[in-house]
Design an enzyme around this catalytic site. Structure first.
Site, PDB file in Angstrom:
ATOM      1  N   ASP A   7      -4.663   0.586  -1.904  1.00 19.14           N
ATOM      2  CA  ASP A   7      -5.159  -0.706  -1.427  1.00 19.14           C
ATOM      3  C   ASP A   7      -5.110  -1.748  -2.531  1.00 19.14           C
ATOM      4  O   ASP A   7      -4.658  -2.882  -2.330  1.00 19.14           O
ATOM      5  CB  ASP A   7      -6.601  -0.567  -0.920  1.00 19.14           C
ATOM      6  CG  ASP A   7      -6.687   0.067   0.458  1.00 19.14           C
ATOM      7  OD1 ASP A   7      -5.663   0.107   1.165  1.00 19.14           O
ATOM      8  OD2 ASP A   7      -7.788   0.515   0.833  1.00 19.14           O
TER       9      ASP A   7
ATOM     10  N   HIS B 275       0.837  -1.208   0.000  1.00 20.03           N
ATOM     11  CA  HIS B 275       0.000   0.000   0.000  1.00 20.03           C
ATOM     12  C   HIS B 275       0.868   1.252   0.000  1.00 20.03           C
ATOM     13  O   HIS B 275       0.668   2.173  -0.806  1.00 20.03           O
ATOM     14  CB  HIS B 275      -0.909  -0.036   1.233  1.00 20.03           C
ATOM     15  CG  HIS B 275      -1.733   1.179   1.457  1.00 20.03           C
ATOM     16  ND1 HIS B 275      -3.089   1.218   1.258  1.00 20.03           N
ATOM     17  CD2 HIS B 275      -1.412   2.428   1.912  1.00 20.03           C
ATOM     18  CE1 HIS B 275      -3.558   2.418   1.555  1.00 20.03           C
ATOM     19  NE2 HIS B 275      -2.547   3.171   1.967  1.00 20.03           N
ATOM     20  N   GLU B 276       1.841   1.294   0.897  1.00 19.49           N
ATOM     21  CA  GLU B 276       2.690   2.484   0.982  1.00 19.49           C
ATOM     22  C   GLU B 276       3.532   2.640  -0.280  1.00 19.49           C
ATOM     23  O   GLU B 276       3.738   3.756  -0.770  1.00 19.49           O
ATOM     24  CB  GLU B 276       3.573   2.433   2.227  1.00 19.49           C
ATOM     25  CG  GLU B 276       2.823   2.306   3.547  1.00 19.49           C
ATOM     26  CD  GLU B 276       1.707   3.311   3.713  1.00 19.49           C
ATOM     27  OE1 GLU B 276       1.742   4.391   3.085  1.00 19.49           O
ATOM     28  OE2 GLU B 276       0.775   3.029   4.476  1.00 19.49           O
TER      29      GLU B 276
ATOM     30  N   GLU C  24      -6.057   6.416  -1.723  1.00 20.47           N
ATOM     31  CA  GLU C  24      -6.066   5.284  -0.798  1.00 20.47           C
ATOM     32  C   GLU C  24      -6.635   4.038  -1.465  1.00 20.47           C
ATOM     33  O   GLU C  24      -6.159   2.920  -1.227  1.00 20.47           O
ATOM     34  CB  GLU C  24      -6.873   5.640   0.452  1.00 20.47           C
ATOM     35  CG  GLU C  24      -6.317   6.801   1.243  1.00 20.47           C
ATOM     36  CD  GLU C  24      -4.887   6.579   1.702  1.00 20.47           C
ATOM     37  OE1 GLU C  24      -4.517   5.415   1.974  1.00 20.47           O
ATOM     38  OE2 GLU C  24      -4.131   7.553   1.791  1.00 20.47           O
TER      39      GLU C  24
ATOM     40  N   HIS D  75       1.505   4.155  -3.033  1.00 17.27           N
ATOM     41  CA  HIS D  75       1.266   5.595  -2.921  1.00 17.27           C
ATOM     42  C   HIS D  75       2.282   6.393  -3.740  1.00 17.27           C
ATOM     43  O   HIS D  75       2.004   7.519  -4.146  1.00 17.27           O
ATOM     44  CB  HIS D  75       1.301   6.044  -1.464  1.00 17.27           C
ATOM     45  CG  HIS D  75      -0.035   5.981  -0.804  1.00 17.27           C
ATOM     46  ND1 HIS D  75      -1.138   6.656  -1.283  1.00 17.27           N
ATOM     47  CD2 HIS D  75      -0.454   5.332   0.311  1.00 17.27           C
ATOM     48  CE1 HIS D  75      -2.173   6.417  -0.491  1.00 17.27           C
ATOM     49  NE2 HIS D  75      -1.781   5.612   0.468  1.00 17.27           N
TER      50      HIS D  75
END
Length: 681
Positions: free
Chosen positions: A583, A518-519, A579, A522
């Site tokens: 995900d 997830h990070e 987000e 981003h």
């Protein structure tokens, strides 16, 4: 103005969760290893609602506690962390007077002890607040208001946000930054919408302000008049504020100009005075986030009656310090919080004091926390998993059929340049200039804010501090920071259920593996992809690749727009875009990395579930959450994260791997036609 750092923690996973009124020891509350079959609701078909299938029994047996607005795995882990932190704080508070003078141990102990000393707070009344109130009461004209706003010793002055952060187009330099801010309600829409819920929140806000003004000594009629004046002023500020969706556009919110031009454009802000008084007088340029907002404030400062400006400053001062004032102030604050979140009772004093200590002295306190709760071995294991995910991401980038070789090359350069921070800082902040005493909690709060302000402002003119952290070690969260091109995982989240060394790989890759992915994603979501490998806001995409990405992202946005957690309330696909993409990407990358493990290759079932099924169950069970309707409405309006059930199901609806793992059929509710599935990485 509000002192703040503008560096975007673009990937914060969820709101910080808060706990129950009493917490036993860490060992007593340790989470079970791996998947907990008792959480599953087998009456639900997994391909109809996987969130409910994986968590239904848990949801039924774990209603939201009275002091909470939501309850889930984040809260459970935070509570276990609180148990460790509480034990540390109680010991420090008992021994603070004999600790070395000026040491971190003494400061943390005194801060927590003063926060817990409700008898002293009641006895002091407004004694420690009065000098700040008197200064506001003495303001007679615009020039004196400007002096007050420009004084860095004054906290919670409102009007606008101001601070120092990396220049997003020259990421090797710090820049002075101004932007919108100064509202008392959580979002501008609370002031502007005319639906019943928004009107009720505004009425509760006015009641809250009026209650505080009466506690300060105003007659009821005068208190109501003052509350009306503050609400009217903040409404004008809200009208000039950008929406949260508009704030997600980094290019639109980057407006660099010479100080001379900003001074000319916004003369009533007296920026030269602000810069001089905050030690930034050498700045030649400033970055203005929202020029139209500062233009509105420039007008309001000149044309709002000084009496009303005094009430605005008075309100923002006192409302930021209710925890350090007699109980009646905190009770008024909580009554308003109830209207916003639906919480039935206030959190216990010890928990609120612990959270305040973490905010004020996070690295002094966090240093002691990691000694007890985070081993070097845990850090090494987390690092290895991160590198496994990085390798899987590189494979996915190279395998994309929609991205050109030139853009792939830049993407790989950025991926390989990710800085990784795990657990806690390599170098801790120096609190030697922060004075904390046992005498006054209010003075301690103000001193900590002043120290944090100076810590931020002191960066200007120095090399970028790439060792700085935006979260404290016990935080149950993680983030990606675009100007630093870094992914950061505090010790607080590197524990069960997100990461458990006793659990099988499927669970850990579905949990912390998806968090890591997830990070990383981003860095390539609709915001993060606008920054290059060095953290500069620079377009490195070909036009064709840019158009293809946007088309795929729009598919995700429309998917989430259709999700509705409550009647008449829909997720905002544009607000939650980053987000949702993270995900989807994170889970995709984690699945790819998991397939390389011996466990996945052996394909041996545990508790009746295949490794791939356990991977997806691991994902779903970290998002188990119950939420009050009031909190759900606030989340949809203000939070860039989708509600938990959609964070669980949304990515799975775009993953054929999920359909295959559970044998989903086209008639099942979660399965989408291939043409409607968004596949980016």
């Amino acid at each position: 103005m509000t002192i703040r750092s503008r560096a975007r923690l673009a990937a914060a996973l969820a709101l910080a969760a808060s706990g129950l009124a009493a917490t036993p020891t860490l060992a007593q509350t340790a989470a079970p290893a791996g998947i907990n079959p008792a959480n599953i609701d087998r009456a639900v078909q997994p391909c109809d609602n996987f969130f409910q299938y994986a968590n239904g029994a848990w949801l039924k047996n774990n209603p939201v506690p009275a002091a909470e607005s939501r309850w889930g795995s984040f809260n459970e882990l935070a509570d276990r962390n609180y148990a460790t932190q509480k034990a540390i704080l109680l010991e420090l508070a008992r021994n603070a007077s004999t600790a070395p003078a000026g040491s971190n141990a003494q400061k943390v102990g005194y801060f927590y002890a003063s926060a817990m000393d409700t008898m002293a707070i009641e006895a002091a009344g407004l004694k420690y607040l009065q000098p700040y109130l008197s200064r506001i009461a003495g303001l007679k004209n615009l020039g004196e208001v400007q002096q007050y706003i420009a004084d860095p010793r004054n906290t919670s002055t409102g009007w606008y946000s101001f601070g120092v952060g990396p220049d997003e187009k020259i990421s090797t330099q710090y820049a002075v930054q101004f932007g919108q801010g100064g509202l008392g309600l959580p979002d501008r829409d609370y002031y502007l919408k005319d639906d019943g819920r928004s009107k009720a929140i505004r009425a509760a806000y006015k009641t809250y302000m009026s209650s505080i003004f009466q506690l300060l000594g105003d007659a009821p009629s005068l208190a109501a008049t003052n509350a009306d004046a503050v609400l009217a002023l903040e409404t004008k500020m809200a009208q000039a504020s950008r929406s949260r969706v508009d704030l997600r556009d980094p290019q639109k919110n980057y407006n660099k100009m010479p100080v001379a031009q900003a001074t000319q454009d916004y003369p009533n802000l007296n920026l030269p005075l602000v810069l001089k008084n905050t030690g930034l007088g050498s700045a030649k340029e400033v970055i203005v986030g929202q020029p139209e907002y500062l233009a509105a404030v420039n007008n309001l400062l000149a044309n709002t009656p000084i009496a009303d400006e005094r009430q605005y400053l008075r309100w923002h001062l006192v409302s930021s310090l209710t925890s350090a004032l007699p109980k009646a102030y905190g009770d008024a604050s909580f009554r308003f919080a109830q209207a916003l979140t639906g919480a039935k009772q206030q959190q216990p004093r010890w928990k609120r004091s612990l959270q305040a200590t973490d905010r004020a002295l996070g690295e002094a306190f966090g240093q002691l926390y990691v000694d007890k709760a985070f081993s070097p071995a845990a850090k090494a294991r987390a690092k290895q998993m991160i590198e496994n995910l990085r390798a899987a991401y590189a494979e996915r980038i190279m395998a994309t059929d929609w991205m050109s070789p030139a853009t792939k090359k830049e993407a790989l350069t950025k991926l390989n340049a990710f800085a990784v921070k795990i657990g806690y800082p390599d170098k801790w902040k120096d609190y030697s200039k922060l004075k904390i005493t046992r005498q006054s909690y209010l003075d301690n709060l103000v001193a900590a804010r002043q120290w944090a302000s100076q810590d931020n402002l002191g960066h200007f003119g120095k090399p970028i501090d790439r060792g700085e952290w935006g979260m404290t070690p016990p935080t149950v969260n993680a983030y990606y920071n675009p100007p630093m091109n870094e992914i950061v995982f505090p010790a607080g989240i590197l524990q069960p259920p997100f990461y458990d060394p006793k659990a099988d790989d499927a669970v850990n890759y579905g949990g912390i593996g998806a968090v890591i992915g997830h990070e990383m994603t981003h860095g390539f979501d609709d915001q993060g992809r606008q920054y290059d490998a060095k953290g500069n806001l620079r377009d490195w995409w070909t036009k064709e690749d840019n158009d293809k990405f946007n088309a795929k992202a729009d598919m995700v946005g429309k998917q989430y727009d259709a999700f509705s957690p409550l009647d008449s309330v829909h997720v905002n696909g544009k607000l939650t875009m980053g987000e949702n993409l993270a995900d989807l990407g994170g889970l995709t990358i984690a699945y790819q990395a998991f397939q390389k493990t011996p466990e996945a290759k052996a394909n041996k079932s545990i508790d009746g579930f295949t490794p791939n099924q356990r991977f997806f169950l691991g994902w779903a069970q970290i998002w188990r959450t119950n939420m009050r309707p009031e909190a759900a409405r606030q989340q949809v309006l203000t939070d860039p994260h989708s509600p938990a059930q959609f964070r669980t199901n949304g990515p799975l609806m775009n993953m054929p791997e999920f359909y295959q793992a559970f044998g989903c059929k086209p008639t099942d509710k979660m399965e989408r036609p291939t043409a409607e599935q968004a596949r980016i990485w």
